[in-house]
Design an enzyme around this catalytic site. Structure first.
Site, PDB file in Angstrom:
ATOM      1  N   GLU A   1      15.645  -0.090 -26.187  1.00 49.23           N
ATOM      2  CA  GLU A   1      16.542  -0.994 -26.921  1.00 49.23           C
ATOM      3  C   GLU A   1      17.628  -0.230 -27.688  1.00 49.23           C
ATOM      4  O   GLU A   1      18.150  -0.714 -28.685  1.00 49.23           O
ATOM      5  CB  GLU A   1      15.761  -1.898 -27.887  1.00 49.23           C
ATOM      6  CG  GLU A   1      14.540  -2.570 -27.308  1.00 49.23           C
ATOM      7  CD  GLU A   1      14.798  -3.344 -26.030  1.00 49.23           C
ATOM      8  OE1 GLU A   1      15.969  -3.651 -25.731  1.00 49.23           O
ATOM      9  OE2 GLU A   1      13.831  -3.646 -25.306  1.00 49.23           O
ATOM     10  N   GLY A   2      17.951   0.965 -27.214  1.00 48.73           N
ATOM     11  CA  GLY A   2      18.975   1.776 -27.864  1.00 48.73           C
ATOM     12  C   GLY A   2      18.333   2.853 -28.712  1.00 48.73           C
ATOM     13  O   GLY A   2      17.621   2.561 -29.671  1.00 48.73           O
TER      14      GLY A   2
END
Length: 583
Positions: free
Chosen positions: A431-432
């Protein structure tokens, strides 16, 4: 196997004493009838379900994991039955709209449930919580026909969802993806391409899976601005199989019970979500929810690590205390106490942080004042990369301390502590990554709007500080909080100057900036916790005195990291590339 006791006492402190959540929800017409008793009951039931039904499955989820054969994935033993019961009890429908078969409960309730599930099985929550994230995407971006069909299915849990973004050549640089979408005459699209790292994109929990796939139309511009989002189901409406294939699952360091799939789309039928070439905008609500979910996962894993560290430290007898006879419980050793308090400060601070943000999300959606809604939404935008980047990194420290406290027993599989470390490691990546969160925070959320979002946070802190001016007992918390906020202000101004002079010159210290900002939020929350605990502690409450001691530990031992961070930020930028030049 690790044990888990739902942390209901600390949850009650956060919800009632710190956030005054029932009173806040009472000001929102949508949730005016959500009582304190209902919130407490939801936490109680979620904790019971997680501890009794999910926790026993977690060792098997690690040892057996998911099994792939001939395009199909079998989840770990017991997952199918547990997921069925999860759905029967109505947990997937908590925050869904009434019209979609949901209960329309506050986002705060999802946060409480997510914490409990994450404590007991990181793998299970990967399946159980994703529909909440996908539903946000559809509510914001899908047309009415897609919403009407899919939102009730997501709310029931009878369909799960997956996010298919990453490709072999397109990870963080999503603009490099090559999956193609071709329009048909009847409004459908045919999707062709390969995706990797797709969590839960194939499993045996539900017959159908709703894939949200980023792809590029033939006429689209290059880069991320040319991406569109498509809803691609595993099964079509007539029950036939769409041309979506799982070619295998990854063999990972941890999180073995969550299927991380390699997916192949061969002219698979899909439907456009949002506008053409606006795929990232359509996907952002799901991505942001997933980032907040990562913070919940970090909290849950940290809580289980803390509880088992405390239990072990109270039972394990080794060595002699500074004064007295040995062997003594290792909790009597000062260095063990230091590690335990570090775990406690990170974990309880994270609990206050994630549930505060959840409450802010409820305000941003339902407050009757548009200015309040917009300002609160902007504040959440600022805090989201901190939840993702700061809390997940803190969890690594907390779980590492748990291994150290357990000694050799933490390094072997029997206690389950090393599984927590392996499972938690991915939270700083998916998710980053932390670095991406740091860049997003500094360049977009702070400098990108001239500091408006940051000012919203600073104004809240300043308003609270003003209320504490006459309380002498609060000076030990107020002064370092004010100093940390001033340090953040100075760092922001310095990095703004550097970016103005040379774009990108601040990126080498952006992760330092994220941690500095995270400490300001933690200092704010721990100062409020100290204020709430002060009076009961003076009246003899040992529990509140423990809370006050943990607050003092955070301010004396953990917050000073902000000074080191500022020293690194203020240092003259270094040409780091020179270190990697070939001889």
């Amino acid at each position: 196997m690790p044990s888990f006791d739902p942390p209901l006492r600390d949850l009650a402190f956060v919800l009632h004493d710190l956030l005054d959540a029932p009173a806040v929800l009472a000001t929102l017409a949508q949730h005016a009838e959500v009582s304190a008793e209902l919130i407490d009951q939801m936490a109680l039931e979620a904790g019971r379900f997680a501890a009794e039904k999910i926790l026993p499955l977690n060792p098997g989820a690690d040892k057996v994991g998911c099994l792939w054969h001939d395009g199909k994935v079998a989840t770990p033993p017991g997952f199918v039955q547990a997921y069925d019961e999860f759905c029967e009890l109505g947990w997937p429908s908590m925050c869904a709209d009434i019209a979609d078969g949901g209960q329309a409960l506050p986002r705060l309730v999802f946060s409480l449930v997510g914490e409990m599930l994450s404590s007991c099985s990181h793998a299970f929550v990967m399946y159980a919580a994703v529909n909440h994230c996908a539903a946000e995407c559809l509510r914001h971006s899908a047309n009415e026909a897609l919403r009407r069909h899919w939102l009730p299915l997501l709310a029931s849990g009878h369909v799960t969802s997956s996010m298919c973004m990453t490709e072999a050549q397109a990870g963080s640089d999503i603009g490099l993806l090559s999956t193609r979408a071709t329009a048909t005459d009847d409004g459908r699209f045919l999707i062709t391409g390969n995706k990797i790292f797709a969590s839960g994109a194939e499993h045996d929990l539900t017959p159908n899976i709703m894939h949200l796939v980023l792809a590029r139309l033939a006429s689209a511009p290059a880069g991320s601005r040319g991406l569109s989002l498509f809803l691609v189901p595993k099964l079509l409406e007539d029950g036939s199989r769409n041309t979506v294939h799982c070619d295998g699952i990854e063999h990972k360091m941890g999180l073995h019970g969550s299927a991380t799939c390699s997916m192949r789309f061969e002219q698979a039928q899909g439907w456009l979500v949002g506008e053409p070439n606006q795929g990232l905008r359509a996907m952002f609500p799901m991505m942001n929810e997933a980032r907040l979910l990562s913070g919940l996962q970090a909290l849950g894993l940290s809580e289980q690590a803390l509880q088992n560290s405390l239990n072990y430290a109270r039972e394990r007898r080794q060595g002699r205390p500074a004064s007295g006879q040995g062997p003594c419980p290792i909790i009597e050793h000062p260095d063990v106490q230091r590690m335990l308090l570090s775990q406690k400060a990170w974990t309880e601070g994270a609990r206050a942080f994630v549930h505060w943000v959840a409450l802010l999300l409820d305000i941003a959606q339902w407050h009757d004042d548009e200015v309040v809604r917009n300002d609160t939404a902007a504040l959440v935008e600022l805090l989201t990369p901190l939840v993702k980047g700061f809390l997940t990194e803190n969890a690594q420290q907390s779980i590492s301390a748990a291994i150290q406290i357990h000694g050799g027993h933490g390094y072997i599989a029997e206690t389950g502590i090393e599984q927590l470390a392996r499972d938690a490691r991915v939270t700083t990546i998916y998710e980053g990554t932390t670095g991406i969160q740091a860049q997003d925070l500094l360049l977009r959320k702070v400098l990108g709007d001239g500091g408006r979002r940051l000012a919203l946070l600073q104004e809240r802190i300043q308003a609270w500080l003003a209320l504490q001016a006459q309380d002498a007992h609060m000076h030990e918390f107020v002064r370092p909080l004010r100093a940390a906020m001033q340090t953040l202000t100075e760092a922001t101004a310095l990095l703004a100057q550097r970016e103005t002079a040379q774009a990108g010159s601040s990126l080498a210290v952006s992760t330092h900036y994220l941690r500095l900002a995270g400490h300001v939020v933690f200092a704010f929350l721990w100062a409020q916790a100290a204020a709430a605990a002060w009076k009961p502690a003076q009246q003899g409450s040992a529990w509140h005195n423990a809370k006050l001691t943990t607050a003092r530990f955070y301010f004396l031992q953990l917050l000073p990291e902000s000074s080191h961070l500022m020293a690194s930020i203020a240092a003259e930028p270094l040409n780091m590339e020179a270190a990697f030049e070939a001889a």
